[in-house]
Write a protein that holds these residues in place. Structure first.
Motif, mmCIF file in Angstrom:
data_model
loop_
_atom_site.group_PDB
_atom_site.id
_atom_site.type_symbol
_atom_site.label_atom_id
_atom_site.label_comp_id
_atom_site.label_asym_id
_atom_site.label_seq_id
_atom_site.Cartn_x
_atom_site.Cartn_y
_atom_site.Cartn_z
ATOM 1 N N TYR A 237 0.816 -1.211 0.000
ATOM 2 C CA TYR A 237 0.000 0.000 0.000
ATOM 3 C C TYR A 237 0.852 1.264 0.000
ATOM 4 C CZ TYR A 237 1.085 -0.597 4.958
ATOM 5 O OH TYR A 237 1.751 -0.806 6.146
ATOM 6 N N PHE A 238 2.109 1.162 0.420
ATOM 7 C CA PHE A 238 2.992 2.327 0.420
ATOM 8 C C PHE A 238 3.728 2.443 -0.914
ATOM 9 C CE2 PHE A 238 6.104 5.400 1.599
ATOM 10 C CZ PHE A 238 5.581 6.077 2.703
ATOM 11 N N GLY A 239 4.194 1.321 -1.419
ATOM 12 C CA GLY A 239 4.874 1.328 -2.712
ATOM 13 C C GLY A 239 3.925 1.437 -3.888
ATOM 14 N N ASN A 240 2.603 1.333 -3.609
ATOM 15 C CA ASN A 240 1.581 1.347 -4.660
ATOM 16 C C ASN A 240 1.812 0.236 -5.676
ATOM 17 O OD1 ASN A 240 -0.573 3.092 -4.209
ATOM 18 N ND2 ASN A 240 0.620 4.901 -4.775
ATOM 19 N N TYR A 241 2.074 -0.956 -5.150
ATOM 20 C CA TYR A 241 2.274 -2.127 -5.996
ATOM 21 C C TYR A 241 0.947 -2.865 -6.158
ATOM 22 C CZ TYR A 241 7.069 -1.216 -4.378
ATOM 23 O OH TYR A 241 8.273 -0.620 -4.051
ATOM 24 N N ASP A 242 0.574 -3.168 -7.384
ATOM 25 C CA ASP A 242 -0.608 -3.959 -7.669
ATOM 26 C C ASP A 242 -0.153 -5.355 -8.075
ATOM 27 O OD1 ASP A 242 -2.915 -5.161 -8.539
ATOM 28 O OD2 ASP A 242 -3.587 -3.477 -9.779
ATOM 29 N N PHE A 243 -0.340 -6.313 -7.163
ATOM 30 C CA PHE A 243 0.085 -7.685 -7.407
ATOM 31 C C PHE A 243 -0.983 -8.500 -8.145
ATOM 32 C CE2 PHE A 243 3.053 -6.359 -4.162
ATOM 33 C CZ PHE A 243 4.230 -6.998 -4.520
ATOM 34 N N LEU A 244 -1.981 -7.837 -8.669
ATOM 35 C CA LEU A 244 -2.982 -8.461 -9.547
ATOM 36 C C LEU A 244 -3.799 -9.529 -8.831
ATOM 37 C CD1 LEU A 244 -0.799 -8.823 -12.773
ATOM 38 C CD2 LEU A 244 -1.974 -6.817 -11.904
ATOM 39 N N SER A 247 -1.041 -10.245 -2.990
ATOM 40 C CA SER A 247 0.290 -9.643 -2.833
ATOM 41 C C SER A 247 1.326 -10.614 -2.313
ATOM 42 C CB SER A 247 0.220 -8.419 -1.911
ATOM 43 O OG SER A 247 -0.175 -8.795 -0.607
ATOM 44 N N THR A 248 0.927 -11.849 -2.007
ATOM 45 C CA THR A 248 1.915 -12.850 -1.617
ATOM 46 C C THR A 248 2.485 -13.579 -2.830
ATOM 47 O OG1 THR A 248 0.293 -14.643 -1.319
ATOM 48 C CG2 THR A 248 0.704 -13.199 0.568
ATOM 49 N N ILE A 249 1.950 -13.292 -4.023
ATOM 50 C CA ILE A 249 2.441 -13.929 -5.243
ATOM 51 C C ILE A 249 3.228 -12.887 -6.046
ATOM 52 C CG2 ILE A 249 1.820 -15.140 -7.367
ATOM 53 C CD1 ILE A 249 -0.755 -16.031 -6.001
ATOM 54 N N PRO A 250 4.513 -13.096 -6.305
ATOM 55 C CA PRO A 250 5.362 -12.086 -6.967
ATOM 56 C C PRO A 250 4.864 -11.704 -8.360
ATOM 57 C CG PRO A 250 6.714 -13.784 -5.952
ATOM 58 C CD PRO A 250 5.295 -14.278 -5.891
ATOM 59 N N GLY A 251 5.246 -10.483 -8.755
ATOM 60 C CA GLY A 251 4.874 -9.959 -10.062
ATOM 61 C C GLY A 251 3.807 -8.899 -9.926
ATOM 62 N N ALA A 252 4.133 -7.654 -10.308
ATOM 63 C CA ALA A 252 3.204 -6.563 -10.068
ATOM 64 C C ALA A 252 3.331 -5.461 -11.112
ATOM 65 C CB ALA A 252 3.453 -5.978 -8.673
ATOM 66 N N LEU A 253 2.358 -4.557 -11.075
ATOM 67 C CA LEU A 253 2.399 -3.284 -11.786
ATOM 68 C C LEU A 253 2.455 -2.178 -10.743
ATOM 69 C CD1 LEU A 253 -0.630 -3.852 -14.200
ATOM 70 C CD2 LEU A 253 1.775 -4.177 -14.783
ATOM 71 N N LEU A 254 2.834 -0.990 -11.163
ATOM 72 C CA LEU A 254 2.746 0.172 -10.292
ATOM 73 C C LEU A 254 1.366 0.797 -10.489
ATOM 74 C CD1 LEU A 254 6.290 1.751 -10.771
ATOM 75 C CD2 LEU A 254 5.490 0.233 -8.949
ATOM 76 N N LYS A 255 0.582 0.864 -9.410
ATOM 77 C CA LYS A 255 -0.802 1.323 -9.518
ATOM 78 C C LYS A 255 -0.918 2.772 -9.981
ATOM 79 C CE LYS A 255 -2.007 0.163 -5.272
ATOM 80 N NZ LYS A 255 -2.901 0.022 -4.090
ATOM 81 N N THR A 261 3.195 -3.871 -18.171
ATOM 82 C CA THR A 261 4.148 -4.982 -18.133
ATOM 83 C C THR A 261 4.311 -5.464 -16.700
ATOM 84 O OG1 THR A 261 5.378 -4.123 -20.033
ATOM 85 C CG2 THR A 261 6.509 -5.711 -18.616
ATOM 86 N N VAL A 262 4.015 -6.726 -16.473
ATOM 87 C CA VAL A 262 4.156 -7.324 -15.151
ATOM 88 C C VAL A 262 5.628 -7.632 -14.908
ATOM 89 C CG1 VAL A 262 3.440 -9.215 -13.634
ATOM 90 C CG2 VAL A 262 1.875 -8.369 -15.403
ATOM 91 N N ALA A 263 6.119 -7.284 -13.729
ATOM 92 C CA ALA A 263 7.534 -7.503 -13.417
ATOM 93 C C ALA A 263 7.702 -7.690 -11.908
ATOM 94 C CB ALA A 263 8.373 -6.315 -13.891
ATOM 95 N N PRO A 264 8.810 -8.288 -11.496
ATOM 96 C CA PRO A 264 9.081 -8.373 -10.052
ATOM 97 C C PRO A 264 9.277 -6.970 -9.476
ATOM 98 C CG PRO A 264 10.507 -9.859 -11.313
ATOM 99 C CD PRO A 264 9.856 -8.950 -12.295
ATOM 100 N N VAL A 265 8.623 -6.648 -8.375
ATOM 101 C CA VAL A 265 8.828 -5.324 -7.779
ATOM 102 C C VAL A 265 10.276 -5.155 -7.351
ATOM 103 C CG1 VAL A 265 6.447 -5.042 -7.008
ATOM 104 C CG2 VAL A 265 8.105 -6.121 -5.479
ATOM 105 N N GLU A 266 10.932 -6.275 -7.058
ATOM 106 C CA GLU A 266 12.321 -6.218 -6.605
ATOM 107 C C GLU A 266 13.257 -5.638 -7.665
ATOM 108 O OE1 GLU A 266 9.989 -9.194 -4.435
ATOM 109 O OE2 GLU A 266 10.415 -8.973 -6.590
ATOM 110 N N ASP A 267 12.795 -5.613 -8.933
ATOM 111 C CA ASP A 267 13.605 -5.050 -10.015
ATOM 112 C C ASP A 267 13.390 -3.548 -10.194
ATOM 113 O OD1 ASP A 267 14.430 -7.620 -10.441
ATOM 114 O OD2 ASP A 267 13.295 -7.927 -12.299
ATOM 115 N N SER A 268 12.389 -2.991 -9.541
ATOM 116 C CA SER A 268 12.030 -1.594 -9.793
ATOM 117 C C SER A 268 12.911 -0.627 -9.008
ATOM 118 C CB SER A 268 10.555 -1.351 -9.416
ATOM 119 O OG SER A 268 10.384 -1.400 -8.019
ATOM 120 N N ALA A 269 13.108 0.555 -9.584
ATOM 121 C CA ALA A 269 13.902 1.594 -8.922
ATOM 122 C C ALA A 269 13.229 2.035 -7.625
ATOM 123 C CB ALA A 269 14.083 2.782 -9.858
ATOM 124 N N ARG A 270 11.895 2.088 -7.606
ATOM 125 C CA ARG A 270 11.164 2.506 -6.403
ATOM 126 C C ARG A 270 11.458 1.562 -5.237
ATOM 127 N NH1 ARG A 270 4.789 3.411 -6.976
ATOM 128 N NH2 ARG A 270 5.633 4.965 -8.405
#
Length: 515
Positions: A237-244, A247-255, A261-270
């Motif tokens: 809710y703070f990173g604004n990650y949408d895990f589709l 949220s316990t399953i990896p792979g998200a968009l930025l809300k 493009t779905v990607a691991p949040v761990e790869d994002s600059a944020r």
């Protein structure tokens, strides 16, 4: 779907919700003359929202079990007894409240589900493994039960909640009727900032907290500047990650962005920037040293008087809710630090699911319906007994000397929050503020989409073990981020994250193509 069309879609969705919530809010105004049928006639709506199929004396007695995260309360048995008198009269049932401390919640509830414990109702949420537990067969589909025994739910809950919480077209949980928009921020001790002369008006984003925490650490060593038992700034809710959908399953968009493009949040600059800030705060002693391992949840730490601030999902009055549960009314304040967003996940952010081990799913749905329609039962569960745990003046309640003996702080979990009384330390127009909070929220590119994890359930299980091993240490700043993240990402890759991401992308692309 274009950004413009998404904006129109969510505007209509929110307008629809606001209309429904207006009705719900009016039903909470004593003597307003605008109460809904479900509120006016709880004895009729108890089982079916106004169309009773069986009178209570035609139902066999049944004891319902309700499992949810929260601190066990001193007067739990007293409140249960009062609830049982009402429930027996309405649906010939009694209740066994089964709170589990937040720190132990994940482990214990997973063991209960795996062990097939006989339970009627569990709290569940998309951020707490709901889709994963559905794939394990933990919950039963509820659509037919809602139609038969949950008419009060359908009459008062915005359709967007039930629609957005579906998995493969079926509901496996009944959402709480509450705020729909989401944002992240902090709740902090305003009495402490006043005492120390700290100007919080300068705090706009996480990095601004550095100067505040430095003063608190020096002047109030009895308080943890920033308490956590999990993710700090990388909470979904703070990173604004949408895990589709889960949220316990990896792979998200930025809300709050337009990418598809779905990607691991761990790869994002944020994500990586927030890791560095968390590490900086941890090294400076602002974050509790046991953040990665403690079983003490933030609310429990608040209750113990050890906390200056926590990262929280925001809504109007969040600070007052925490303060009330901690026995420090009027001593907290809050700051929203992120964009307000709306995603499918918000519709499933707080739900009650009926266990596949329940021996009486029909009665369980009758209880859930009551929590959405019956003001007396809803407030008794949430606040205890009038005249004992609170006093009441219209819709405003005030604490007593016994408030601390029953103050679960869990109103956002049960039924409709728009039936809740308002504490005298909260804004009298709290529910009007909820409606305003929902306005102007940014819609996620994936609004309306829920990922089906069944095709990759073995990988999801393996990834859950990796997350359990690495995530808290990395996201609390407890380890050096560069090395910790490198090991974490490799472990995710070895466990099959690429396959899960590809499956999420495939399903999401199909969803977009069907719009």
């Amino acid at each position: 779907m274009t950004k413009k069309s998404r904006g129109k879609w969510v505007s209509l969705l929110l307008l629809s919700m606001i209309t429904v919530l207006s009705v719900s809010a009016c039903s909470g105004n004593s003597g307003s003359g605008k109460e809904t049928a479900a509120t006016n006639k709880p004895e009729q709506s108890a089982a079916t929202g106004g169309e009773a199929t069986e009178a209570p004396d035609e139902l066999k007695p049944h004891k319902l079990t309700l499992v949810y995260p929260g601190t066990p309360q001193t007067d739990e048995a007293v409140v249960e007894e009062a609830l049982n008198k009402l429930l027996t009269a309405k649906i010939n049932a009694t209740i066994d409240l089964m709170p589990i401390d937040w720190g132990a919640w994940d482990d214990k509830v997973n063991l209960m589900i795996a062990g097939r414990d006989v339970i009627d109702i569990y709290f569940t949420a998309q951020w707490n493994g709901h889709a994963n537990n559905v794939s394990k067969g933990a919950f039963i589909p509820l659509n037919d039960l809602i139609d038969q025994y949950g008419q009060g739910i359908k009459e008062t809950l915005d359709p967007a909640f039930l629609e957005g919480a579906k998995i493969n077209g079926k509901n496996y949980g009944v959402p709480t009727n509450k705020e729909l928009a989401s944002a992240g921020g902090i709740v902090y001790r305003k009495d402490v900032t006043d005492e120390l002369g700290i100007d919080m008006s300068a705090v706009k984003e996480p990095k601004d907290l550095d100067a505040v925490y430095a003063v608190v650490k020096e002047k109030r060593p009895d308080l943890v500047p920033l308490y956590t038992n999990g993710a700090v700034f990388n909470a979904h809710y703070f990173g604004n990650y949408d895990f589709l959908g889960d949220s316990t399953i990896p792979g998200a968009l930025l809300k709050d962005e337009n990418g598809t493009t779905v990607a691991p949040v761990e790869d994002s600059a944020r994500y990586q920037d927030y890791l560095k800030l968390a590490r900086d705060f941890y090294v400076k002693g602002y974050i509790n040293a046991d953040a990665a391992t403690t079983q003490v949840a933030p609310q429990d730490a608040w209750n113990a008087g050890k906390v200056f601030s926590t990262i929280e999902p925001m809504k109007p009055g969040k600070d007052a809710e925490i303060a009330s549960a901690a026995g420090i009314p009027g001593k907290t304040a809050q700051i929203i630090m992120t964009s307000k967003t709306v995603a499918t996940s918000e519709t499933a952010g707080s739900m009650l699911g009926i266990s596949s081990t329940s021996t009486n799913p029909e009665r369980a749905m009758m209880l859930i319906n009551l929590l959405h329609t019956d003001k007396e039962i809803n407030n008794l569960l949430n606040f205890g007994i009038e005249g004992v745990h609170y006093t009441k003046n219209g819709e405003i309640i005030s604490p007593t000397g016994k408030t601390a003996d029953y103050s679960p702080g869990s109103a956002w979990m049960f039924g409709s929050q728009f039936l809740n009384y308002v504490w005298d330390t909260e804004a009298p127009d709290k529910w009007e503020q909820f409606k305003a909070f929902n306005e102007g929220a940014i819609s996620s590119p994936a609004l309306g989409f829920v990922f089906d994890s069944e095709p990759v359930k073995s990988e999801v299980g393996a990834l859950a073990n990796v997350i359990r091993q690495f995530q808290k240490a990395v996201e609390t700043g407890s380890v050096e981020p560069e090395q910790g993240l490198k090991e974490y990402r490799q472990a995710l890759k070895d466990a099959g994250i690429d396959k899960v991401i590809a499956e999420k992308q495939k399903q999401f692309d199909d969803f977009l193509a069907s719009k």
